[in-house]
Each structure stands twice: as structure tokens, then as C-alpha cells.
Design a protein around this motif. Structure first.
Motif, PDB file in Angstrom:
ATOM      1  N   TRP A  24      -0.544   4.275   0.011  1.00 32.79           N
ATOM      2  CA  TRP A  24      -1.439   5.364   0.432  1.00 32.79           C
ATOM      3  C   TRP A  24      -0.777   6.184   1.528  1.00 32.79           C
ATOM      4  O   TRP A  24      -0.337   5.665   2.535  1.00 32.79           O
ATOM      5  CB  TRP A  24      -2.757   4.794   0.933  1.00 32.79           C
ATOM      6  N   ARG A  52      -9.786   5.462   0.333  1.00 35.79           N
ATOM      7  CA  ARG A  52      -8.722   4.627   0.887  1.00 35.79           C
ATOM      8  C   ARG A  52      -9.186   3.184   1.067  1.00 35.79           C
ATOM      9  O   ARG A  52      -8.448   2.236   0.728  1.00 35.79           O
ATOM     10  CB  ARG A  52      -8.256   5.188   2.228  1.00 35.79           C
ATOM     11  N   GLU A  53     -10.391   2.999   1.568  1.00 40.06           N
ATOM     12  CA  GLU A  53     -10.897   1.629   1.757  1.00 40.06           C
ATOM     13  C   GLU A  53     -10.968   0.898   0.415  1.00 40.06           C
ATOM     14  O   GLU A  53     -10.588  -0.273   0.310  1.00 40.06           O
ATOM     15  CB  GLU A  53     -12.287   1.674   2.403  1.00 40.06           C
ATOM     16  N   ARG A  58      -5.962   8.053  -5.779  1.00 39.88           N
ATOM     17  CA  ARG A  58      -6.153   6.590  -5.804  1.00 39.88           C
ATOM     18  C   ARG A  58      -5.920   6.033  -7.205  1.00 39.88           C
ATOM     19  O   ARG A  58      -5.249   5.008  -7.388  1.00 39.88           O
ATOM     20  CB  ARG A  58      -7.577   6.286  -5.337  1.00 39.88           C
ATOM     21  N   ARG A 103      -5.624  -5.771  -1.564  1.00 37.44           N
ATOM     22  CA  ARG A 103      -5.745  -7.007  -0.792  1.00 37.44           C
ATOM     23  C   ARG A 103      -6.283  -8.150  -1.645  1.00 37.44           C
ATOM     24  O   ARG A 103      -5.780  -9.285  -1.575  1.00 37.44           O
ATOM     25  CB  ARG A 103      -6.659  -6.760   0.413  1.00 37.44           C
ATOM     26  N   TYR A 133      -9.194   1.497  -2.322  1.00 35.33           N
ATOM     27  CA  TYR A 133      -7.826   1.245  -2.782  1.00 35.33           C
ATOM     28  C   TYR A 133      -7.230   0.043  -2.061  1.00 35.33           C
ATOM     29  O   TYR A 133      -6.668  -0.872  -2.701  1.00 35.33           O
ATOM     30  CB  TYR A 133      -6.984   2.494  -2.522  1.00 35.33           C
ATOM     31  N   GLU A 134      -7.371   0.010  -0.752  1.00 39.03           N
ATOM     32  CA  GLU A 134      -6.736  -1.069   0.010  1.00 39.03           C
ATOM     33  C   GLU A 134      -7.455  -2.396  -0.193  1.00 39.03           C
ATOM     34  O   GLU A 134      -6.826  -3.463  -0.160  1.00 39.03           O
ATOM     35  CB  GLU A 134      -6.645  -0.666   1.481  1.00 39.03           C
ATOM     36  N   SER A 166       0.857  -1.191   0.000  1.00 39.25           N
ATOM     37  CA  SER A 166       0.000   0.000   0.000  1.00 39.25           C
ATOM     38  C   SER A 166       0.892   1.238   0.000  1.00 39.25           C
ATOM     39  O   SER A 166       1.770   1.396   0.840  1.00 39.25           O
ATOM     40  CB  SER A 166      -0.900   0.023   1.230  1.00 39.25           C
TER      41      SER A 166
END
Length: 700
Positions: free
Chosen positions: A17, A215-216, A34, A223, A218-219, A15
Motif C-alpha cells: 500500500w 487500507r485497513e 486495493r 495480516r 487490505y492490511e 504490504s
């Protein structure tokens, strides 16, 4: 941690970010942040592939009320390099209203025509065909990526089962459907029926993921991709790629030499109707594939992801290296003809009543066992990107064939995307190619004032340029400047002593390797000297003859050899001098060498005409600005010859000219561009004086 595990761990996506940075951005800024992070890694998505979106609250410019606006990557953009203006913006409620106009899958293309009616705030960025895929998912943030690892799962015969094995209920699966309105509705239905899911794998296509914040989302995307990477690494850790090698890679020097020899030969056979630019890739992933046991089985199956074969055609051409490079070249005509015939069969068997006319049937991707991959396209960036896409396809085939049976799209599905009327409309909207698009120019003395200005002028007309110069500092400066202004794809450099026969051959070989050949030679390397004849030393005489005579001969000879192999004609422009026609005092060595250049050009014009090779001369005079030969002693010597101070010289030359104007490097470059381009296609053996008027140098 054991080394093998360490290597596998290093392949996982980290990540990147930075919350401190992200917190300074507004919501569209975080969407762009993002997008750029995701697009920067080709393992996540290929160039121009995938898209991102966010549903944001905006003030309606008509009513002043808050409305929901879909921000989504616009048509033709690239998430890795796009700017804020790369997003289309559309009223969400109007997009929802389109559902009432939808008449079913057989009419879904007509829905694209309604998208402009949904535009928010008169945004000129066109919405893409993927817009409904984002609009109808009930989540604020959505990513659609083309990760190699996930597509490897999606492109297996058992992709649905593998998806469930890896992700359980967290990620769903949808069968193959071409991007468009119907797929958008299918995604919407899936999300409603599976509210706990975080995304979905699209068969033979890619990955959708979503989240409540930028952010959620992107992550989650990282994952989910990392799970696929880890799964494939575990399944393949003790297995050779593609069943192992049957053709070991040649040495790097051999690979480069063979590719440099082969690329102009391919270019000769595919560039008659449209000039092509080449790209060579001998990375480890490519060598593993082209030398593998599975090459013969997998290559004909083509690619799976729609973005891949839009760039690479449905399948590559494999060139058998049996018998060596001479035998490969002897078989090229038949190999390319067979590919064209098969492409015509594919077109005729899959075409519909309203399909666009068949496009260029030549292969884009050429796989050479033990050597690497060659790609050809209308420009360098497109050729390079086609190669990158096929590397993505190799990675997909590697993973898919290791965990199951790789399955490409059927010919009909592939055709329906390649010849999709919406794609055809996009092609028709593309700007007309520039005058020198598809041409490759080799410029000696490329680091100096005239060479640099000439490169700039040819680049502005769309040419690829190789700068050749013995002055490394000037060469590096010119390359850096021109690469920044015109893009790194178009500019290369090579240190070159034009009097060194082997170095000249190597310079042209390097050019063939980088771009596929040469179309334009600008012979411009120069020096200057001044002395009365009784003070002219033999070393000075020889140096002028070596650089201005022998140097021009050596680069011309090598260019002619390449021109004849390519069978595409060619243009040679000598930068000679007014002094080649009009004698000057105290410059016998220089004037004689320049006169030799002019006569050499006349000889070459005679020899090259039957092959379409044109040779012309530009004669500048007194180009002081930016010129390396006017620094130091030459300037002082010429000033002394006219009994004046060096800083008076430029004004002296201006006043001496008939037009009373100074001659600049850009003036010379303009003449070169004319003689190198199609505007002078019926001119050879000519001299263009760029001297602001000098009666002594009139050619007649």
C-alpha cells in the motif's frame, strides 16, 4: 536470522500500500487500487477468484439525494486486472429489501434475478452471485479472497478447531455452504453476533475480512493470511512435502522432451470434437506433488475451493510413467476412456432433474510423475489458468495434509457447483468462439512483412501463433508487437534456420511443448537474388534451393509428422511467388526454387489428403511493403532489370498489374487465412494468386 527462518519470513506477504498514491484517489479508486494489489499475488487469490467491495455514498441520479451504493466486483471479472468498470454498483437499500422476498435456501437461485433491479446509475456490469455476501456484512469495506494458506486450513477435517487455534476470537468459522443468498445471511448473522471479529473462514472455500477503510481492510487481509502462512511454515518446517518423493524429477531437458512428445498424443485423443490447447508446468511445487508418496491418495480426492474445480474438473488424470514414454502413450487410450467413464458415472449419480447436459468428459489436468503437469482447454489462457488453479490446489493439499487430514468437497457438492444453473447461464452468455479458436499456427519467416501480417490475421481469428525466423531482431519486434495487441498467451517465437534439420525438429518440439501441437503451417521463409544466368554463382543457386526448396521440405516434413500423430488433419499454406509460374529475366535461381515449392505442394496435397491434411499455395507478386527481401540488393537488381530507379519499382509493379493496384502483406494474409480455415475445408492442391492480375501467372 538463520537461513531457514529467513526463507520463512520471505514467504510472508508484504504490504504494498502506497498511501501517497492512495491519497490522490477517490473512494472507488481506492477500492480498485486495493483490489488490484490483492489480485496481483496468486498466493492471495486465484485468477478470477474472490471479490472486493465498498459501501459508498453517492448522489442518486433520480432524486439528487445521498444514497449508499454497494460497489462490488462484477460477474466474471478478475480483481488483479480489472478496471473501474469491472465493478457492479447497486442501491444498498434495495438489496436490503430483497430479504423480504427471500423464500429460503431451496429458492435462493431465484434471488439472482432480482439483482438487476437494484442497479445504480444504469451500470451495465452484471452483479455476481457473491453480491449478497458483501451486501449484508455491516462494514464499509469487505474482501473475499482464496488464499492457499487459509484454504489449507479450511480444507482439513478439523478446520474449525485449527481456525480457532490460529486466530482465537478474531476470525470466525462457518461450515460449508455454496455461495449465494443464504451464505450472505449467515455472514450477516455472524457479524452481528461477533462484533469484535475481523473476518471469517469459510470451510473448504476461502476467507472474508473487513474494515472501516480501504487500507485497513487490505492490511487486515494480509495480516490474517500471513498468520496462516506462519502457522503452516512452523508446522511443516521439518517435514518433507507430501511424505517425500518416490519419483525423482527427470532433468529439465528430459521433462521438456517427454512433455513435447506426450502433449500431441493427448491432444489427438481429446480434440476430435473441439480443438484443445495445452500448457505445461514443471515448477517445483508441481514436481513435489506428482512425484510424492501422497499422490495416489490425494489426487483422487479432487480440489476443495469451488473456483478450483470449476476450472480443473473434479479430479485430475494421473499418468503412470512405468515403462517409459512409449508405454505411457500405449496406455493413453485406456486411461482417457476410463476417466470419461468415471466422469459419466459422477454425472449420472449426482445429476438432478433439471441439470444441464453432461459437458466434455475429458480430463483437463494430467499429472505425470517425474515430469510435471499438463493441462488442456479450449484456449491457451484457459489451459494456463487451469494449471495455475491446480497449483493453488496443490498448495492447499500440501498445507492441509501437513496439519491434518485433507478433505475435498463431496462429489454431490462439487457437481452442484459445476452444473449450477447459474454457472450454465454464464457459459451460455459467453461469445461464440472465433473461427480459428483452438488452432495452432507455425509461421516461418514470421518476422517479415508477409509473415507478420499473416500472424496478425490468424491471431484475429483466435489462433495461437508461433513465429519462426532466423532474424532475431525482426522476430523479437514482431513478437512484442503482436503480444501487446493480442495478449502474451497467444504468441510464441523461435529462432529458426529452415535449412537446419535438427533446428526445424526442435522448433516443432518447442511448439508442441508451448501449445500442444500444430494445426497450420505457413511456410514463408524467403530470400531473393537476381543475376543473369552467366553471372549466377553456384553459391547463389544453392542458397535459393536450400532455403526455398529444402527449407520448405524440412518444415513440411516435420509438420506432417506432427499432423499424423495428432490425427486432427492439418492445413499447409506455401507462400510461393508469381515467379513460380511466370519466368522473369535475371532470376533463374529464384524462379526455379519457387517453381519447386509449387510442385512440392502438389505432391504433399496428394500424400496428405487421406489424413485430412490440406496443402495449398499463395502466389504473391511485388509485395514491397514491409518485406525484408525487397530491401538492399534485390530491389536494386530488379529495378536494374527493368531499367529504372529503385524508388520507381513499386509504381511500376502497380501499373503492370491488370487491376492497377499495389499488393500488400495484408492481402496475402487474407488469402492464407482463407486457405488455413474451415471456409476452404474442401480445397487442397490449389494455387491462389495475389498479384493484382498477371496473365502470365494464370494457372489455366
Amino acid at each position: 536470522m538463520p537461513q531457514a527462518e529467513e526463507r520463512r519470513a520471505s514467504r510472508l506477504l508484504p504490504s504494498l500500500w502506497d498511501e501517497a498514491h492512495a491519497s490522490t484517489l477517490d473512494e472507488p479508486g481506492r477500492l480498485l487500487y486495493r483490489s488490484n494489489l490483492l489480485g496481483a499475488d496468486k498466493r492471495i487469490t486465484n485468477y478470477g477468484g474472490g471479490n472486493t467491495s465498498a459501501k459508498l455514498t453517492e448522489k442518486d441520479p433520480l432524486t439528487g439525494k445521498d444514497v449508499t451504493v454497494l460497489w462490488v466486483k462484477g460477474s466474471g471479472g478478475d480483481v488483479g486486472t480489472m478496471k473501474r468498470d469491472g465493478f457492479a454498483t447497486l442501491y444498498q437499500d434495495k438489496l436490503e429489501a430483497l430479504k423480504g422476498l427471500y423464500r429460503g435456501p431451496e429458492h435462493e437461485d431465484e434471488m439472482v434475478g432480482y439483482l438487476p433491479h437494484c442497479t445504480f446509475a444504469l451500470n451495465p456490469r452484471a452483479a455476481s452471485i457473491d453480491t449478497p455476501l458483501h451486501a449484508y456484512l455491516p462494514y464499509p469495506h469487505v474482501d473475499h479472497m482464496h488464499p492457499d494458506a487459509v484454504i489449507a486450513i479450511a480444507a482439513t477435517a478439523t478446520s474449525k478447531d485449527l481456525t480457532h487455534e490460529i486466530y482465537g476470537e478474531e476470525i470466525g468459522w462457518l461450515g460449508w455452504r455454496r455461495p449465494g443468498f443464504e451464505l450472505g445471511l449467515e455472514l450477516s448473522n455472524f457479524a452481528k453476533e461477533n462484533p469484535e471479529a475481523k473476518g471469517v473462514v469459510l470451510e473448504s472455500h476461502g476467507l472474508f475480512t473487513w474494515g472501516e477503510t480501504a487500507r485497513e481492510c487490505y492490511e487486515t487481509t494480509l495480516r490474517i493470511i500471513n498468520k496462516a502462512i506462519a502457522f503452516l511454515d512452523e508446522k511443516t518446517k521439518d517435514r518433507p512435502a507430501f511424505g517425500g518423493l518416490i519419483q525423482e524429477p527427470r532433468s529439465q531437458d528430459e521433462r521438456r522432451a517427454i512433455a513435447a512428445r506426450l502433449m500431441p498424443e493427448i491432444r489427438a485423443r481429446i480434440g476430435q470434437d473441439e480443438r484443445k490447447i495445452g500448457h505445461f508446468d514443471d515448477s517445483a511445487a508441481v514436481l513435489d506433488f506428482v512425484g510424492s508418496k501422497a499422490l495416489g491418495e490425494l489426487a483422487p480426492l479432487g480440489t476443495s475451493c469451488p473456483d478450483h474445480f470449476l476450472r480443473t474438473k473434479i479430479r485430475p488424470l494421473v499418468l503412470d510413467m512405468e515403462g517409459g514414454i512409449d508405454q505411457v502413450i500405449s496406455r493413453l487410450d485406456d486411461a482417457i476412456a476410463a476417466y470419461r467413464d468415471d466422469y459419466a458415472r459422477y454425472y449420472e449419480s449426482c445429476r438432478h432433474a433439471g441439470s444441464p447436459a453432461m459437458r466434455d468428459p475429458n480430463p483437463v489436468v494430467y499429472l505425470v510423475p517425474g515430469i510435471g503437469m499438463i493441462t488442456f482447454a479450449k484456449d491457451k489462457a484457459t489451459a494456463r489458468i487451469a494449471g495455475e488453479f491446480y497449483v493453488n490446489a496443490i498448495n492447499v493439499m500440501r498445507g492441509a495434509s501437513a496439519v491434518g487430514t485433507y478433505r475435498g468437497l463431496s462429489e454431490q457438492e462439487a457437481f452442484d457447483i459445476e452444473y449450477w444453473l447459474l454457472e450454465e447461464a454464464k457459459l451460455q452468455r459467453m461469445p461464440k468462439p472465433k473461427a480459428l479458436a483452438g488452432r495452432i499456427a507455425f509461421i516461418t519467416g514470421g518476422g517479415g512483412g508477409i509473415g507478420r501480417a499473416t500472424a496478425q490475421r490468424l491471431l484475429s481469428d483466435g489462433a495461437c501463433v508461433v513465429l519462426a525466423d532466423i532474424d532475431v531482431s525482426a522476430l523479437d519486434s514482431a513478437k512484442a508487437d503482436l503480444s501487446e495487441r493480442f495478449g502474451p498467451d497467444l504468441v510464441r517465437s523461435v529462432r529458426l534456420d529452415v535449412t537446419d534439420e535438427s533446428a526445424v525438429a526442435q522448433g516443432f518440439e518447442a511448439t508442441a511443448l508451448e501449445f500442444g501441437g500444430v494445426d497450420i503451417l505457413v511456410s514463408n521463409a524467403g530470400i531473393s537474388s537476381s543475376a543473369p544466368i552467366e553471372d549466377t554463382e553456384l553459391a547463389m543457386w544453392n542458397r535459393n534451393i536450400e532455403i526455398l526448396g529444402t527449407g520448405y521440405f524440412l518444415v513440411s516434413r516435420e509438420a506432417f509428422r506432427l499432423f499424423r500423430r495428432q490425427k486432427l488433419g492439418g492445413a499447409v499454406v506455401f507462400i510461393a511467388s508469381k515467379n513460380g509460374l511466370a519466368a522473369s529475366p535475371n532470376a533463374a535461381a529464384y524462379c526455379t526454387a519457387k517453381a519447386a515449392e509449387i510442385h512440392l505442394a502438389r505432391c504433399l496435397a496428394l500424400e496428405g489428403a487421406e489424413a485430412g491434411i490440406r496443402v495449398n499455395v499463395v502466389n504473391p507478386d511485388a509485395v514491397l511493403q514491409g518485406s525484408k527481401i525487397w530491401t538492399g540488393e534485390w530491389r536494386e537488381q530488379r529495378a536494374a532489370a527493368y531499367n529504372m530507379a529503385p524508388d520507381e519499382l513499386e509504381e511500376h509493379y502497380r501499373k503492370r498489374s491488370m487491376l492497377k493496384r499495389s499488393v500488400l502483406p495484408s492481402d496475402v494474409a487474407e488469402a492464407v487465412a482463407f486457405l488455413a480455415g474451415d471456409a476452404s475445408a474442401k480445397s487442397t492442391g490449389n494455387i491462389v494468386n495475389v498479384d493484382a492480375g498477371n496473365a502470365q501467372s494464370f494457372t489455366r
